[in-house]
Design a protein around this motif. Structure first.
Motif, PDB file in Angstrom:
ATOM      1  N   GLU A  75     -17.407  23.134  62.554  1.00  0.00           N
ATOM      2  CA  GLU A  75     -17.869  22.265  63.792  1.00  0.00           C
ATOM      3  C   GLU A  75     -17.139  20.877  63.707  1.00  0.00           C
ATOM      4  O   GLU A  75     -16.410  20.294  64.888  1.00  0.00           O
ATOM      5  N   SER A  76     -17.120  20.312  62.494  1.00  0.00           N
ATOM      6  CA  SER A  76     -16.556  19.034  62.519  1.00  0.00           C
ATOM      7  C   SER A  76     -15.909  18.829  60.986  1.00  0.00           C
ATOM      8  O   SER A  76     -16.259  19.399  60.201  1.00  0.00           O
ATOM      9  N   GLY A  77     -14.989  17.824  61.028  1.00  0.00           N
ATOM     10  CA  GLY A  77     -14.362  17.746  59.614  1.00  0.00           C
ATOM     11  C   GLY A  77     -13.261  18.715  59.406  1.00  0.00           C
ATOM     12  O   GLY A  77     -12.775  19.470  60.074  1.00  0.00           O
ATOM     13  N   GLN A  78     -12.709  18.695  57.974  1.00  0.00           N
ATOM     14  CA  GLN A  78     -11.376  19.557  57.630  1.00  0.00           C
ATOM     15  C   GLN A  78     -11.866  20.014  56.330  1.00  0.00           C
ATOM     16  O   GLN A  78     -12.365  19.321  55.335  1.00  0.00           O
TER      17      GLN A  78
ATOM     18  N   PRO B  17     -11.855  21.481  63.204  1.00  0.00           N
ATOM     19  CA  PRO B  17     -12.966  21.999  64.185  1.00  0.00           C
ATOM     20  C   PRO B  17     -12.536  23.096  64.725  1.00  0.00           C
ATOM     21  O   PRO B  17     -11.203  23.364  65.379  1.00  0.00           O
ATOM     22  N   ASN B  18     -13.174  24.346  65.031  1.00  0.00           N
ATOM     23  CA  ASN B  18     -13.294  25.381  65.851  1.00  0.00           C
ATOM     24  C   ASN B  18     -12.494  26.370  65.256  1.00  0.00           C
ATOM     25  O   ASN B  18     -11.965  27.413  65.660  1.00  0.00           O
TER      26      ASN B  18
ATOM     27  N   CYS C  76     -17.941  17.574  56.588  1.00  0.00           N
ATOM     28  CA  CYS C  76     -17.595  18.529  57.338  1.00  0.00           C
ATOM     29  C   CYS C  76     -19.177  18.994  57.786  1.00  0.00           C
ATOM     30  O   CYS C  76     -20.077  19.225  56.794  1.00  0.00           O
ATOM     31  N   THR C  77     -19.146  19.838  58.904  1.00  0.00           N
ATOM     32  CA  THR C  77     -20.091  20.634  59.283  1.00  0.00           C
ATOM     33  C   THR C  77     -19.748  21.822  59.648  1.00  0.00           C
ATOM     34  O   THR C  77     -18.816  21.938  60.328  1.00  0.00           O
TER      35      THR C  77
END
Length: 155
Positions: A41-44, A65-66, A90-91
């Motif tokens: 969803e977010s982060g790397q 993301p994605n 990250c999420t």
């Protein structure tokens, strides 16, 4: 257009589990059981492969993301082939096999996302392969030069 995460995961249409990882946290290690896949969803994250005979670690990919990871082990029923480490906080969303199959049946866009991800990974692997062959060619040429030099000193 809403992302797959917004459309299906955040509202629990598909029952994936949300997880938070701090930078430098290991999400999974090489040889762990391939019990599911992850969607960022977010982060790397960095996908890392250890090369024991030279005691080095190679970054195979950096994902954001994605993008997803872990699906190969899930699809093949094998253990993890690499380690995944959070590069930043990250999420991610985790899907076990049952949830993965449910996502495929509910969302053609999910199936397309998985296929695009696999195609991108194959393309990156082909580029790494070309790079390795180029390095091998250079090494072979240097070895031949060294061999010629050694023979020039031989009586």
């Amino acid at each position: 257009m809403k992302s797959f995460i917004e459309k299906y995961l955040k509202d629990s249409t598909i029952p994936a589990k949300k997880a938070l990882y701090k930078a430098n946290s290991v999400i999974f290690s090489e040889m762990d059981a391939g019990n599911g896949m992850y969607l960022i969803e977010s982060g790397q994250v960095n996908i890392l492969k250890k090369i024991p005979y030279i005691n080095k670690e190679v970054t195979l990919a950096t994902l954001g993301p994605n993008e997803n990871f872990g699906e190969l082990s899930l699809l093949l029923g094998r253990s993890r082939a690499a380690e995944v480490v959070a590069l930043t906080d990250c999420t991610v969303w985790f899907m076990d096999e049952k949830t993965f199959k449910e996502a495929i049946s509910k969302s053609p866009e999910f199936s397309l996302m998985i296929m695009q991800g696999l195609a991108n990974k194959l393309s990156r692997m082909n580029e790494k392969h070309k790079e390795m062959l180029s390095h091998l060619k250079d090494f072979t040429e240097r070895l031949e030069d060294f061999s010629s030099l050694l023979h020039s000193f031989a009586p």
